[in-house]
Every structure is written in C-alpha cells, then in structure tokens.
Design a protein around this motif. Structure first.
Motif, PDB file in Angstrom:
ATOM      1  N   ASP A  50     -18.173  66.252  27.780  1.00  0.00           N
ATOM      2  CA  ASP A  50     -19.315  65.338  27.661  1.00  0.00           C
ATOM      3  C   ASP A  50     -18.931  63.946  28.150  1.00  0.00           C
ATOM      4  O   ASP A  50     -18.693  63.022  27.359  1.00  0.00           O
TER       5      ASP A  50
ATOM      6  N   SER B 286     -21.924  64.930  31.480  1.00  0.00           N
ATOM      7  CA  SER B 286     -22.943  65.165  30.456  1.00  0.00           C
ATOM      8  C   SER B 286     -24.327  64.800  30.974  1.00  0.00           C
ATOM      9  O   SER B 286     -24.469  64.019  31.914  1.00  0.00           O
TER      10      SER B 286
ATOM     11  N   ARG C 107     -27.034  62.760  30.040  1.00  0.00           N
ATOM     12  CA  ARG C 107     -27.313  61.655  29.124  1.00  0.00           C
ATOM     13  C   ARG C 107     -27.511  60.365  29.902  1.00  0.00           C
ATOM     14  O   ARG C 107     -26.791  60.101  30.858  1.00  0.00           O
TER      15      ARG C 107
ATOM     16  N   TYR D 286     -27.787  62.263  23.936  1.00  0.00           N
ATOM     17  CA  TYR D 286     -27.678  63.403  24.835  1.00  0.00           C
ATOM     18  C   TYR D 286     -29.049  64.055  24.979  1.00  0.00           C
ATOM     19  O   TYR D 286     -29.789  64.234  24.011  1.00  0.00           O
TER      20      TYR D 286
ATOM     21  N   ASN E 278     -28.403  68.683  28.091  1.00  0.00           N
ATOM     22  CA  ASN E 278     -26.950  68.728  27.936  1.00  0.00           C
ATOM     23  C   ASN E 278     -26.511  70.087  27.407  1.00  0.00           C
ATOM     24  O   ASN E 278     -25.455  70.601  27.781  1.00  0.00           O
TER      25      ASN E 278
END
Length: 711
Positions: free
Chosen positions: A308, A434, A436, A448, A452
């Motif tokens: 992430d 990620s 986001r 997020y 994701n």
C-alpha cells in the motif's frame, strides 16, 4: 534472547525502580548544552542556515495569525483535520525558533496554543468521521493521527518548557497530556499493544511524553507494553517488525513512515537514559533500517511502491530527514549519509542537524552507493526477501526488484514473485501501488478507495502469475500472513546478477518458481533482463502472466489486431473486472515480441513458452464508475488448460529517439530466436541469439553450486 537484549532488559528493570527522571529541557532533538553551538551553527553552515531560515519563516508567519483550535469535524483533508496538522507543525517551528533566537514571543505562541487545547481536549468525544474498522481519534478521524500529533507536540512543549510558568505547565500537563496518555493507553489499548505501525506511533508518543513530563510508569508501558511483560511495546516491535537486514515487513513506503517514531523515541531514550544503549540494540538495527530504506529507492529518490504505497514519495520526506540526521549523528557517521542529506536539501534544526551541516561544510561527504543485494524479510530473516539488481550510473541506472517476501500484514498485496523494472530514470514495468488519493477529501475523505481491495491488492494488478483468474490465497490476508515465499538462490557477479525464489503456498497444489537475472553480454551496451517463470501442478489450470508497462507500444509479433468497436471486462472478480480486453490472439510457435518506447528509449520484450499460449493486450478502467483508477496498460501471456508452463522472456534496452532533431537510432532489437529447449523437474534449458550469436542458458534448480550455466 542475545546478550544485548538481556542487558537492555536488565537495565530497564533497574532504571524503572527509580521514581523519576532527571528533568532538563530541551532534551529530545535539541539538548540544552548544545544550544550555544547551534545558535552559532545556523549562522555558519549553509545547509543548517537554509533550514533555520525556513523554520523561522514558518514561525514568523504563525505568530501573526490567530490561534485556531477547531472542534474536530472533517475527515482527512478537511478543514479541521488540516488545521490540527498545521498546529502541531507550527508549534514545533515556534519551539525551535524560541531556542535559537531566545525571543519569548515564539514560546508564548506555543503556550497559548497548548492552553487552548488543554481547555478543549476533554470536551471532545471520539471523532464524528472516524474511519471504518479503525480506532477513532479525539482530534482526528483515526487515532493514528492523534499519535502523530502528540509526537510532534511533545517536542514543542519540551522546547518551550522552561519559558512557561509553573501554573501553566501544570494546566497543560494535567488537562492535556495526562488525558492524552490515558486515551492512548486505555481507550486505545488494542492499538497500543499491537505489533503494527499504528502502535509504533502510539508507544512513541506515550514514551516521549512520559519522559518529558516525568511519568516513568508510562515510559515503562511504552517500552514493554501495557502489561509491562515485554510481549508488546516498543522493543517487541523492533524485534518483530524488522528483519536482521533492517527491512520493515509492511514494505518500503511504510518503512519510511514508521521510521520516524522508531528513531525519535530511540533518540529520546538515548538522551534520557544513555545507559540503555538503545542505538546498539539488535546490532545497530535502527541504523540498518535507515540504510535499507535508502536502498529501497530508485536513483530519483522514489521508494519502490510495494504494497500500500503512495507513489512519488521520496527520501526527501521529513521521516528520512530525521532518520538520516539521527543515524549519522547518533549511531554511525557514515559519510554516504551526508550525500543523501545534501540531496534532501535540509536538516532538522537540532544537535544532529548541526553535525550533518558542519561535516558537509568540511567536505566529509562520500557519494551514496546503491547496491545490488538481497534484503531478507522476517524477524529472523527467514521469510523470503527482496532481490534488487542495479547496473549503471545513478544518472542512468537499470534497477530490477523481485519481491519474494511475506504478506506484509494488512497493508500487504497478493503479489508473490512480483517483478519491477526501472531504467533511464523512469518505470518500465511498474507497480500500481495503492488506490488512494491521500488527503483529497472528495475522494473518500483521503482514505483508501474501494478499488484498493478490488484492484490494487489483487494479484492480476502486479507483474506476477495469476492462476485460474484467482488471486494468491483467494485474497485472504490472514491466510497469506501464515507463509512467505522462499529464496532458493541469489548471487551477484560482474556480468551476471541472479535471484531465484519459490512460492508453493499461494495456490493449492501449484508450485511456482521465478528466476530473474541481469546478464551482461559483450554484444550489447546494456544488460539483458532475463526472466524465467515456471509453474507446475498435477491439475490443469489457466495461467496468466501480465507485464504492466509504461510507454507506447510501437511494434509486435504477432501483429496486434485490437478490438475497434467494443470492449469487455476480462473477468468478474479478483481484479479482472477492472480490466478492459483490448486485443487477444494466439501466439504461433509459442514465441513473439513487443517493443515499447518509453522516455525516448526502446524496450523490446521477447518471450517464449513451453506450452501453447495467447497474447492479450489490456488496459485498466472497467467497472470504475467514479473514474478513480489510474491509466495503466499491460500485455499478458496466457496459457489455458495447462498443468506445467514455463514463461521465458528477455527484455532488451536499446536505441533512442530525438524528437527535436526528429531522429531515431537503434530501434531494432538485436535479440532473436528465443526457445525453450527443455523443461525438466530439475532443470530448464533455454536459448537465444544476440546479433546472431547463440547463447545457451540453463537453470539447474537443485544444484546450488552450479545453478546457472551460460554457454
């Protein structure tokens, strides 16, 4: 438990039998005895002077503005969220400004700000927009941000402590810091006792505050966990979250983020209790962690976006500025860290920043050297790792990363044996990172995105094998956390860098091996990226191996015939629902190539297989009603109804274009005739030609003494 760990525990038990800590302020990043030298240094050393000017400018702007302590309302990126972030930042700037200038106005600003927080804090309930599935904060939507706020705020209080009246100190400590300590350790007990980056910030905030306001019981809890038995707390996190090589299990992005509380709390421990020798703990592990963080970047300073990760984050971030300064000044004055500090362009205005700036001015810097290396994962170094190859100067470097590590806890992706490739300052085979838009409130409050989970974490989003259109471990993070990939071979020579890893748990009954190499051949200027992905099973499966790429497709064999009047999703779940199928065709002779133009350079990927396969051209964007997914393209080698398959590819870097002069050179690949000549349980035999010369390439999977043969 080794000798040093036993010594640390013994010292902790000894020192916590004492009733209090000696109180001298400031005592974290700035120490009282060095203030005179620091005041002189900001006028003498260029980098420290530059950093001080910025701090003073921020402080001067802050004291001209009205102090705002709003009732917490919005999520990440919202007005109240950003104001509280600004407050801890400006308080720290003003605290430093007070110590350097001696001007009471800066201390008065911090004092008034803290008194306002002290008057309001206990009135605030849990944040109204707290994150789903996370412990809510009082000031922010998640408790993590509250912990971060306190790590910075306690530093500012330490800096102005002696300028405040005794009565105001009592108010701030009893109405703000003591309630915060209770909230962090009791209300957030579940987080406090985790082995996780949120807990790292929590224990650092509690421990630093305990030292500064003389609350030894909270320092003991921070070090040893709420039960004070050592099963959780700061030392347990150092033991369990880092490998012996200094790799943080959640990956480079979160290593950067978690380093600040690890290193700041260590600095505080060292200043208050140097006898604990915290910087020597686990063979100077924190110093290793900082060096490893730097090695987990490409030459432009960006972190490899594993798990992430927010792409574009570099070692210029404040966490690494603190880390580099403290590592150099307090642990190991390695001259290559001075090179990084110079590139960062700033230092912390502190004892450590003074030493960095002074030594830079005296010419003690040494160029930072990126290394080809295996970085092991797991507390004992036995949970796989990252293989990193590098070739060429920092100005034009090839970098290859093969991820054969553990899941990386909740922020991990289902990407066993994932491959990343960089060259010429850019990504060639990227990782998505990620899904986001951090601190963009209109995009799910900066949190997020749903994509994701549905896209970025899924196996097909990465440059690795997906079996039966299903992600590793069926996208079950708890199951994935139980095992790790295993390293079978790693070796670095002048002309050959090679890493081989196995993954036998991601799919029941499916055994995978990826053997990746950078091979220098005399016929070419740049080494070849050779990748052999072998998969075996007792049952037939569909095997999909995508290569997500940056750039423009300029040539291919077989010729691509894209769909012109319709697109359809590639599948219905595990990330396939987000992929548009742009073209699909069988590959005659089980071999072919594609050429990509990226940053004025050509990359030709030749491929061959052991069993029949098809070539699919993909783009990202299906089932994306909010248009949140980033533009991404891939070609995919797909094999259906196969028990065994071997995907053999060679990526050649060649030629260039000059759009100003409208010239092109070296556009044609010099690699030809890829063949899989044998695929046996113990070996794979492959061949290819470079400018007509034949190379025989054999992998002996069970022979570590003679793993690769090249003729």
């Amino acid at each position: 438990m080794n000798y040093l760990k036993k010594l640390v525990w013994a010292l902790i038990c000894l020192f916590f039998s004492l009733s209090s800590f000696s109180q001298e302020h400031p005592s974290i990043m700035l120490s009282k005895q060095n203030i005179g030298a620091l005041r002189k240094g900001v006028q003498t050393y260029a980098l420290l002077k530059k950093s001080w000017k910025k701090i003073k400018s921020d402080a001067d702007k802050a004291i001209l503005e009205a102090i705002e302590v709003p009732v917490p309302k919005e999520a990440g990126g919202g007005k109240s969220h950003e104001q509280h972030k600004k407050n801890y930042s400006t308080m720290l700037s003003c605290g430093i400004a007070y110590q350097i200038s001696g001007d009471q106005k800066y201390a008065a600003y911090v004092e008034q700000m803290l008194l306002k927080y002290a008057a309001e804090y206990e009135k605030w309930p849990l944040h109204p927009k707290r994150k789903e599935g996370h412990q809510g904060g009082r000031i922010f939507w998640q408790s993590l941000n509250d912990f971060v706020w306190q790590v910075y705020t306690i530093q500012s209080y330490d800096l102005v402590h002696d300028a405040l009246s005794a009565s105001n100190r009592k108010t701030i400590e009893s109405k703000l810091f003591e309630p915060i300590l209770k909230f962090f350790t009791v209300d957030c007990a579940g987080t406090f006792d985790k082995i996780h980056n949120h807990a790292t910030w929590d224990v650092a905030a509690v421990g630093m505050t305990g030292y500064v306001i003389n609350k030894p019981e909270y320092v003991q809890m921070a070090l040893k966990g709420s039960a004070k038995d050592g099963k959780t707390g700061y030392l347990a996190q150092v033991d369990q979250l880092f490998s012996p090589d200094g790799y943080y299990t959640e990956g480079p992005y979160y290593q950067r983020y978690a380093l600040l509380p690890f290193i700041l709390f260590a600095k505080t421990i060292n200043n208050y209790q140097p006898e604990l020798k915290i910087f020597q703990y686990r063979d100077q592990l924190l110093a290793k962690a900082i060096q490893t963080s730097l090695q987990l970047t490409y030459t432009d300073g960006t972190f490899f976006p594993i798990n992430d990760a927010i792409k574009g984050k570099t070692y210029e971030s404040s966490e690494l500025v603190y880390g580099v300064d403290i590592a150099y000044a307090d642990i190991n004055a390695s001259p290559d860290l001075l090179d990084i500090a110079a590139k960062q362009g700033e230092v912390v205005v502190s004892d450590a920043g003074l030493k960095i700036a002074k030594d830079l001015s005296e010419g003690r810097s040494k160029p930072f050297s990126y290394q080809s290396q295996l970085i092991k994962d797991g507390a004992s170094g036995k949970e796989g790792g990252l293989g990193i190859f590098r070739s060429g100067s920092n100005e034009d470097q090839q970098a290859v990363v093969l991820k054969a590590a553990s899941q990386g806890m909740g922020h991990g992706h289902f990407d066993r044996l994932n491959l990343l490739y960089y060259d010429n300052g850019v990504e060639i085979f990227p990782d998505y990172g990620s899904a986001r838009f951090i601190n963009i409130e209109s995009k799910k409050g900066g949190d997020y995105l749903p994509e994701n989970k549905t896209w970025a974490k899924q196996t097909i989003a990465h440059n690795t094998l997906t079996v039966d259109q299903t992600s590793n471990f069926k996208a079950n993070a708890d199951l994935a956390q139980q095992t790790a990939a295993s390293v079978s071979y790693f070796k670095i020579d002048k002309d050959l860098q090679i890493f081989s890893a196995d993954e036998n748990h991601a799919y029941p009954g499916v055994r995978m091996n990826r053997t990746t190499a950078l091979l220098k051949v005399k016929e070419l200027q740049k080494p070849l990226l050779i990748d052999v992905f072998r998969v075996n099973s007792d049952k037939a499966h569909q095997y999909d191996l995508p290569f997500w790429y940056k750039g423009h497709l300029v040539d291919a064999s077989p010729k691509i015939k894209g769909f012109t009047d319709q697109l359809k999703p590639l599948g219905s779940k595990y990330g396939y629902e987000h992929i548009w199928l742009n073209a699909e065709q069988a590959v005659p002779g089980k071999s072919g190539y594609l050429s990509i133009l990226n940053n004025k350079r050509f990359y030709t990927v030749h491929f061959a297989a052991d069993a029949p396969l098809s070539l699919k051209l993909l783009s990202l964007g299906a089932n994306d009603p909010d248009l949140s997914l980033l533009e991404s393209k891939a070609f995919m080698l797909s094999s259906t109804d196969s028990k065994d398959q071997l995907f053999f590819s060679i990526t050649e870097t060649h030629g260039q274009t000059n759009p100003v002069n409208e010239t092109t050179t070296g556009a044609s690949s010099q690699v030809t005739d890829l063949q899989v000549t044998a695929n046996h349980p113990d070996r794979a035999s492959l061949s290819f030609k470079v400018k007509g010369k034949t190379y025989q390439y054999q992998i002996n999977y069970n022979n570590k003494e003679n793993f690769i043969k090249i003729n």
